[in-house]
Each structure stands twice: as C-alpha cells, then as structure tokens.
Design a protein around this motif. Structure first.
Motif, short mmCIF file in Angstrom:
data_model
loop_
_atom_site.label_atom_id
_atom_site.label_comp_id
_atom_site.label_asym_id
_atom_site.label_seq_id
_atom_site.Cartn_x
_atom_site.Cartn_y
_atom_site.Cartn_z
N ILE A 119 -4.90 -21.70 33.58
CA ILE A 119 -4.62 -22.78 34.85
C ILE A 119 -3.38 -22.22 35.35
CG2 ILE A 119 -5.73 -24.71 33.60
CD1 ILE A 119 -3.07 -25.92 32.82
N ALA A 120 -2.43 -21.39 34.66
CA ALA A 120 -1.29 -21.08 35.56
C ALA A 120 -0.75 -19.85 34.66
CB ALA A 120 -0.17 -22.16 35.40
N LEU A 121 0.32 -18.97 35.41
CA LEU A 121 0.57 -17.66 34.81
C LEU A 121 2.17 -18.09 34.81
CD1 LEU A 121 -0.84 -15.29 37.53
CD2 LEU A 121 -1.60 -15.84 35.29
N ARG A 122 2.53 -17.33 33.66
CA ARG A 122 4.18 -17.52 33.24
C ARG A 122 4.77 -16.19 33.93
NH1 ARG A 122 4.81 -21.58 29.69
NH2 ARG A 122 3.45 -22.26 28.44
N ILE A 123 5.39 -16.34 35.15
CA ILE A 123 6.07 -15.32 35.81
C ILE A 123 7.59 -15.48 35.92
CG2 ILE A 123 6.08 -14.24 38.25
CD1 ILE A 123 3.39 -15.70 38.82
N HIS A 124 8.01 -14.15 35.70
CA HIS A 124 9.54 -14.32 35.71
C HIS A 124 9.94 -14.41 36.92
CE1 HIS A 124 13.66 -12.55 35.18
NE2 HIS A 124 13.35 -12.54 33.66
N ASP A 125 11.13 -15.09 37.17
CA ASP A 125 11.56 -15.69 38.38
C ASP A 125 12.04 -14.64 39.29
OD1 ASP A 125 11.93 -18.27 40.02
OD2 ASP A 125 14.16 -17.82 39.89
N SER A 126 12.43 -13.41 38.66
CA SER A 126 12.93 -12.38 39.36
C SER A 126 12.08 -11.68 40.40
CB SER A 126 13.41 -11.29 38.69
OG SER A 126 12.13 -10.47 37.87
N GLN A 127 10.49 -12.09 39.99
CA GLN A 127 9.29 -11.50 40.87
C GLN A 127 9.13 -12.54 42.13
OE1 GLN A 127 7.61 -8.57 39.46
NE2 GLN A 127 9.77 -9.13 38.81
N ASN A 128 9.58 -13.88 42.12
CA ASN A 128 9.53 -14.58 42.93
C ASN A 128 10.60 -14.43 43.87
OD1 ASN A 128 7.49 -16.32 41.99
ND2 ASN A 128 8.91 -17.47 40.81
N ASP A 129 11.65 -13.97 43.58
CA ASP A 129 12.63 -13.44 44.36
C ASP A 129 12.30 -12.06 45.07
OD1 ASP A 129 14.62 -15.16 43.43
OD2 ASP A 129 15.49 -14.14 41.94
N ASP A 130 11.73 -11.01 44.60
CA ASP A 130 10.90 -10.13 45.24
C ASP A 130 9.93 -10.56 46.14
OD1 ASP A 130 12.54 -8.39 43.62
OD2 ASP A 130 10.80 -7.90 42.04
N LEU A 131 9.27 -11.49 45.93
CA LEU A 131 8.27 -12.01 46.93
C LEU A 131 9.11 -12.62 48.30
CD1 LEU A 131 5.47 -13.90 44.79
CD2 LEU A 131 5.24 -11.78 46.04
N TRP A 132 10.09 -13.55 47.82
CA TRP A 132 10.66 -14.05 49.09
C TRP A 132 11.65 -12.98 49.80
CZ3 TRP A 132 9.89 -17.43 52.16
CH2 TRP A 132 10.90 -18.24 53.01
N GLY A 133 12.11 -12.08 49.16
CA GLY A 133 12.96 -11.18 49.90
C GLY A 133 12.33 -10.29 50.74
N SER A 134 10.90 -10.19 50.57
CA SER A 134 10.06 -9.46 51.62
C SER A 134 9.12 -10.17 52.60
CB SER A 134 8.99 -8.78 50.70
OG SER A 134 9.52 -7.54 49.98
N CYS A 135 9.38 -11.69 52.25
CA CYS A 135 8.58 -12.44 53.02
C CYS A 135 9.48 -13.58 53.72
CB CYS A 135 7.51 -13.20 52.27
SG CYS A 135 6.34 -12.17 51.58
N ARG A 136 10.91 -13.55 53.64
CA ARG A 136 11.70 -14.35 54.11
C ARG A 136 11.36 -14.50 55.93
NH1 ARG A 136 16.36 -16.64 52.31
NH2 ARG A 136 16.32 -15.13 50.70
#
Length: 346
Positions: free
Chosen positions: A185-202
C-alpha cells in the motif's frame, strides 16, 4: 435449542475462518523462509510471479546474476530478475514513456485550442478584461512547456528504479503491506529521492501552479474542449513525492489506466503524505532509492528537452547523458591544461 444454535454458529465461523488462517500461515512461513536470502514473491509484481506459463516471469527464488543489462546494479549478487524478464521490464518502462508523452501532448493540444480561440468570434465579443485574462492564461503555457522536460525525465528515472526493484529479493521492509500482509500500500522511500524529484520539478511546479490559477480566472479559457491535465500535484514538494509514490505502486500497469488524481484538501494531504512517506528507523539500506537506481540503470530516461539546472543540481542528469557530459567536460579540461602548458614561458 439455544446451545445447539450457538454451537452450530461457532462451528460455521470456525470453518469460514480456515481459508484466511491458512493464508496467514502460508504468509508467515514465506516470511520466515525469505528472512535470510529474501524471496521473489514481490507484491508489486504479482502478475509476474514464477509458476505462470503464459507470461515471462521472475525467478522462483533468488539466484546469482551476471548478465543483466537493464539493471546492472544487481549483477554479481542474488536477484529475482533474469535476462528473459528484461523484455517485460522494457515493455513496462516503454509504457511509462508513452504515458508522460501523452501528458505533454494533452497540454500542447489545450494550448493550440486556446490559440484558435484567439481568432474566433467568441474572443472578439468578450470584454476587454476577459481578453486580458485569456491572454495572460495563454502566455502562461510557455513556461510550463519550457520546464516540463526536466521534471518528466526525473519521473522516468524514478520509474526505471522501481521497475528494477523487481530484481530485489530483499524487498520486505522497503514496502508497507496491508493488514493481511498480501498487498503493498506504500513504498518506503529515502527522503533524498524526494529532494531529487523536487529539485528537477520545482520550476515546472511553479509554472504549472501559475497556469492553473490563470485558467481559473478566465471564463473563455474554460470553454476549451480539450482535456486539461490536473497539474495541482506538481505545485509542491509533498505533492510531487506523493504522486510518484502512488505511481511506484503500479510499475507494470499500462499507463492508459492512470490519470493525474485530484488530491484531497491540503491539510489532509500533508498529513497523509507525511505518514506514508516518512523514513523508517531501520536504516537507509532498508529504504528505496528509485531515482538513484534509475540513473544507474540502462533505461533511456533522457526523453524530453531539459532546461539547464541550477548550480549543484547536475546530479539530475543520469544514464548515458551524464556519462557523455562527463567525457566532454573531461576533454575540455584536458584541452585547457594542454593549452596553458603550451603558453607557459620557457
């Protein structure tokens, strides 16, 4: 009579619970068996479990791999994917490429229909104020279409990493299972990956947020019949993280079944996102790094035109593009050193 009825009801309840009990016992046995080397009954890839003869499937148990080309980070170790399964991985990733291309095409079609409206009678007859609102909304498309590529490419890197996650026999602890322990029901994702996503999508998120606001202001823009993609999930870091975490739960699903979801109100969304995306205390090794793994894979993720990233964000380039850039930069540096040496006085 009453005691007989109660005994009958109790027996029926016991009989009805036996299949559920058997399933839980089987799950517990599988968990214990896979505690050491892991197992290949990955809940994100149930349609490709071993034993199905009509499709290419994962290995029945982890085995040493040496010739994986799409997910080479699993070479030299026990893994669940094999060279035959790479055909299925390629198909799945191709569907994600097609999905994000369709999102881009829908945005372009909406823009083109707005451009046609500018020379229509409807545009001529509206008030000066409405013309100004419509023109502002139309102009707001350009920043969106200028910045989407960098964001969508990192989405592909993320999905490439999740597709490679099929190879990982140590998937337990990296997913959150339902109460029955059968579905993820969910993935355990390291928060650095969310930084990578937002850094490219900001930049794309800011442009998309402005576009949505301008379209809401224009009555004439609302008359456009083309589908407009819901861009609200891209307006914040938590929105982008949740959007990709949701997509990560269906790595092999055809994108035709996927649409951008309308999220709940911000407060509820923030609470739910924080709960589901939080890092666990089990250590970074038990978390997912999908963007990192996607960049280490051989999937072609540089599909869309990219804008130059701010200083410090060069890591957003992945795969062959990053290697090519490194070679070019190395050559330039070497050439500069050679020129400087030649110009030195004797």
């Amino acid at each position: 009579g009453d005691r007989g009825s109660e005994a009958t009801a109790a027996m029926a309840a016991s009989t009805a619970s036996r299949p559920r009990l058997a399933s839980l016992v089987a799950l517990c046995c599988a968990t214990l068996a896979g505690a050491g080397s892991g197992d290949c009954r990955h809940p994100l890839f149930t349609t490709h479990w071993a034993g199905k003869s009509d499709i290419i499937h994962l290995s029945s148990e982890p085995s040493m791999q040496y010739d994986l080309s799409l997910c080479p980070m699993y070479n030299g170790r026990e893994a669940c994917c094999n060279t035959a399964f790479e055909a299925e991985q390629n198909i799945a990733f191709g569907r994600w490429v097609a999905h994000f291309k369709l999102v881009k095409e829908n945005l372009h079609h909406f823009q083109m229909e707005m451009e046609a409206l500018k020379v229509s009678r409807a545009y001529v007859e509206v008030s000066f104020t409405e013309k100004a609102l419509f023109d502002k909304a139309f102009a707001s498309f350009n920043p969106v279409l200028d910045t989407f590529g960098t964001c969508f490419d990192v989405f592909l890197e993320f999905m490439a990493g999740v597709v490679c996650f099929a190879c990982d026999p140590q998937w337990r602890g990296k997913v959150v299972l339902d109460d029955q322990g059968l579905s993820a029901i969910a993935l355990r994702i390291h928060d650095s990956q969310n930084d990578d996503l937002w850094g490219s999508c900001r930049q794309f998120g800011a442009a998309a947020d402005d576009l949505v606001a301008r379209l809401v202001d224009s009555t004439l823009a609302k008359s456009v019949q083309s589908r407009f993609e819901d861009l609200r999930p891209f307006a914040s870091r938590i929105g982008v993280a949740q959007y990709m975490a949701d997509n990560g739960l269906v790595p092999m699903r055809p994108p035709a079944e996927l649409v951008l979801r309308v999220e709940p109100e911000e407060g509820v969304f923030q609470e739910e996102g924080s709960r589901r995306l939080q890092a666990t205390s089990s250590g970074a090794e038990m978390l997912l790094f999908p963007v990192r793994d996607g960049r280490a894979s051989a999937f072609e993720c540089s599909i869309f035109p990219r804008m130059a990233l701010p200083s410090g964000a060069a890591g957003a380039l992945g795969g062959p593009a990053a290697r090519s850039l490194w070679i070019v930069l190395s050559s330039l540096v070497a050439g500069s050193v050679a020129v400087a040496t030649a110009l030195e006085p004797p």
